[in-house]
Design an enzyme around this catalytic site. Structure first.
Site, PDB file in Angstrom:
ATOM      1  N   HIS A  11     -22.139   8.528   5.107  1.00  0.00           N
ATOM      2  CA  HIS A  11     -20.809   9.301   5.400  1.00  0.00           C
ATOM      3  C   HIS A  11     -19.856   8.577   6.802  1.00  0.00           C
ATOM      4  CE1 HIS A  11     -24.223  10.456   7.390  1.00  0.00           C
ATOM      5  NE2 HIS A  11     -23.774  11.016   8.258  1.00  0.00           N
ATOM      6  N   CYS A  31     -22.324   9.471  19.935  1.00  0.00           N
ATOM      7  CA  CYS A  31     -22.212   9.521  18.474  1.00  0.00           C
ATOM      8  C   CYS A  31     -22.217  10.546  18.012  1.00  0.00           C
ATOM      9  CB  CYS A  31     -23.681   8.588  17.894  1.00  0.00           C
ATOM     10  SG  CYS A  31     -24.766   8.679  17.978  1.00  0.00           S
ATOM     11  N   HIS A  41     -19.878  12.777  14.251  1.00  0.00           N
ATOM     12  CA  HIS A  41     -18.864  12.504  12.957  1.00  0.00           C
ATOM     13  C   HIS A  41     -17.268  13.060  12.713  1.00  0.00           C
ATOM     14  CE1 HIS A  41     -23.594  13.828  11.853  1.00  0.00           C
ATOM     15  NE2 HIS A  41     -23.445  11.966  11.442  1.00  0.00           N
ATOM     16  N   GLU A  48     -20.826  16.527  24.399  1.00  0.00           N
ATOM     17  CA  GLU A  48     -21.912  15.722  25.363  1.00  0.00           C
ATOM     18  C   GLU A  48     -22.443  15.483  26.835  1.00  0.00           C
ATOM     19  OE1 GLU A  48     -23.775  12.994  23.006  1.00  0.00           O
ATOM     20  OE2 GLU A  48     -23.267  13.649  20.985  1.00  0.00           O
ATOM     21  N   GLU A 101     -30.128   8.859   8.136  1.00  0.00           N
ATOM     22  CA  GLU A 101     -29.354   8.639   8.901  1.00  0.00           C
ATOM     23  C   GLU A 101     -28.627   8.034   7.503  1.00  0.00           C
ATOM     24  OE1 GLU A 101     -27.108   9.462  10.672  1.00  0.00           O
ATOM     25  OE2 GLU A 101     -28.691  10.760  12.288  1.00  0.00           O
ATOM     26  N   GLU A 106     -25.159   5.731   7.328  1.00  0.00           N
ATOM     27  CA  GLU A 106     -23.723   5.609   7.987  1.00  0.00           C
ATOM     28  C   GLU A 106     -22.962   4.923   7.521  1.00  0.00           C
ATOM     29  OE1 GLU A 106     -24.334   9.828  10.564  1.00  0.00           O
ATOM     30  OE2 GLU A 106     -24.841   7.270  11.706  1.00  0.00           O
TER      31      GLU A 106
END
Length: 186
Positions: free
Chosen positions: A35, A70, A72, A90, A117, A119
């Site tokens: 993803h 980091c 998505h 964050e 993960e 990615e």
């Protein structure tokens, strides 16, 4: 399941072509679904990059050192737009202009949580204005540390278990972007 784990991510193939979507939780169940993700490096006026130690509550690789931020993007969302939002969530800082310096594809299983993960990770770099005040969310970030980019490989080699498994690959993309041989590099 946390709210963030119920968000949708964009599933992609090895070339980054969108194939559909899944929840964050489902995409990170073993064996993992490839993803779209992003990894941000903020650089200060001295050329240092900001690392974060991931909070203990993170579902993947808690308390490991990673790049500045980091996450998505939502399906169809520009990774830089999503990255700007995550910087605010964050670290409590406003979004800054970012440049994509490459993509790093990886797969890693967290032996502690069993989460995976997998990615297609867009590596983004932004310059942080001098005097910017950081207000990290303790549910996301345990600590912050400024480091010289060229020192990262040595730090990771000396204590690999203290670093997120993607940090080496995204750092390579960063260093390539800063190389004087690359057009646009320093």
């Amino acid at each position: 399941m946390t709210v963030r784990e119920s968000h949708l991510v964009e599933l992609v193939d090895e070339l980054g072509t969108a194939l559909g979507s899944a929840t964050v939780q489902d995409a990170h169940e073993a064996p993992g679904q490839l993803h779209r993700a992003f990894s941000v490096f903020l650089i200060d006026s001295a050329g240092r990059v900001l690392l974060q130690q991931r909070a203990a509550a993170k579902t993947r690789f808690p308390l490991r050192w990673a790049n500045t931020c980091c996450g998505h993007p939502a399906p169809g969302e520009d990774p830089a737009v999503a990255a700007g939002r995550r910087l605010t969530e964050e670290l409590g800082v406003p979004a800054v202009p970012m440049t994509e310096v490459g993509v790093y594809t990886y797969q890693a299983e967290d032996s502690i949580t069993g989460r995976v993960e997998h990615e297609y990770d867009h590596v983004l770099v932004g310059r942080i204005p001098e005097g910017t005040e950081f207000r990290p969310d303790p549910a996301e970030v345990a600590r912050l540390l400024w480091v010289v980019p060229s020192d990262l490989a040595e730090r990771m080699a000396g204590d690999p278990e203290s670093y997120a498994p993607w940090l080496g690959g995204v750092t390579e993309r960063l260093l390539e972007s800063l190389s004087p041989e690359r057009p646009g590099g320093k």
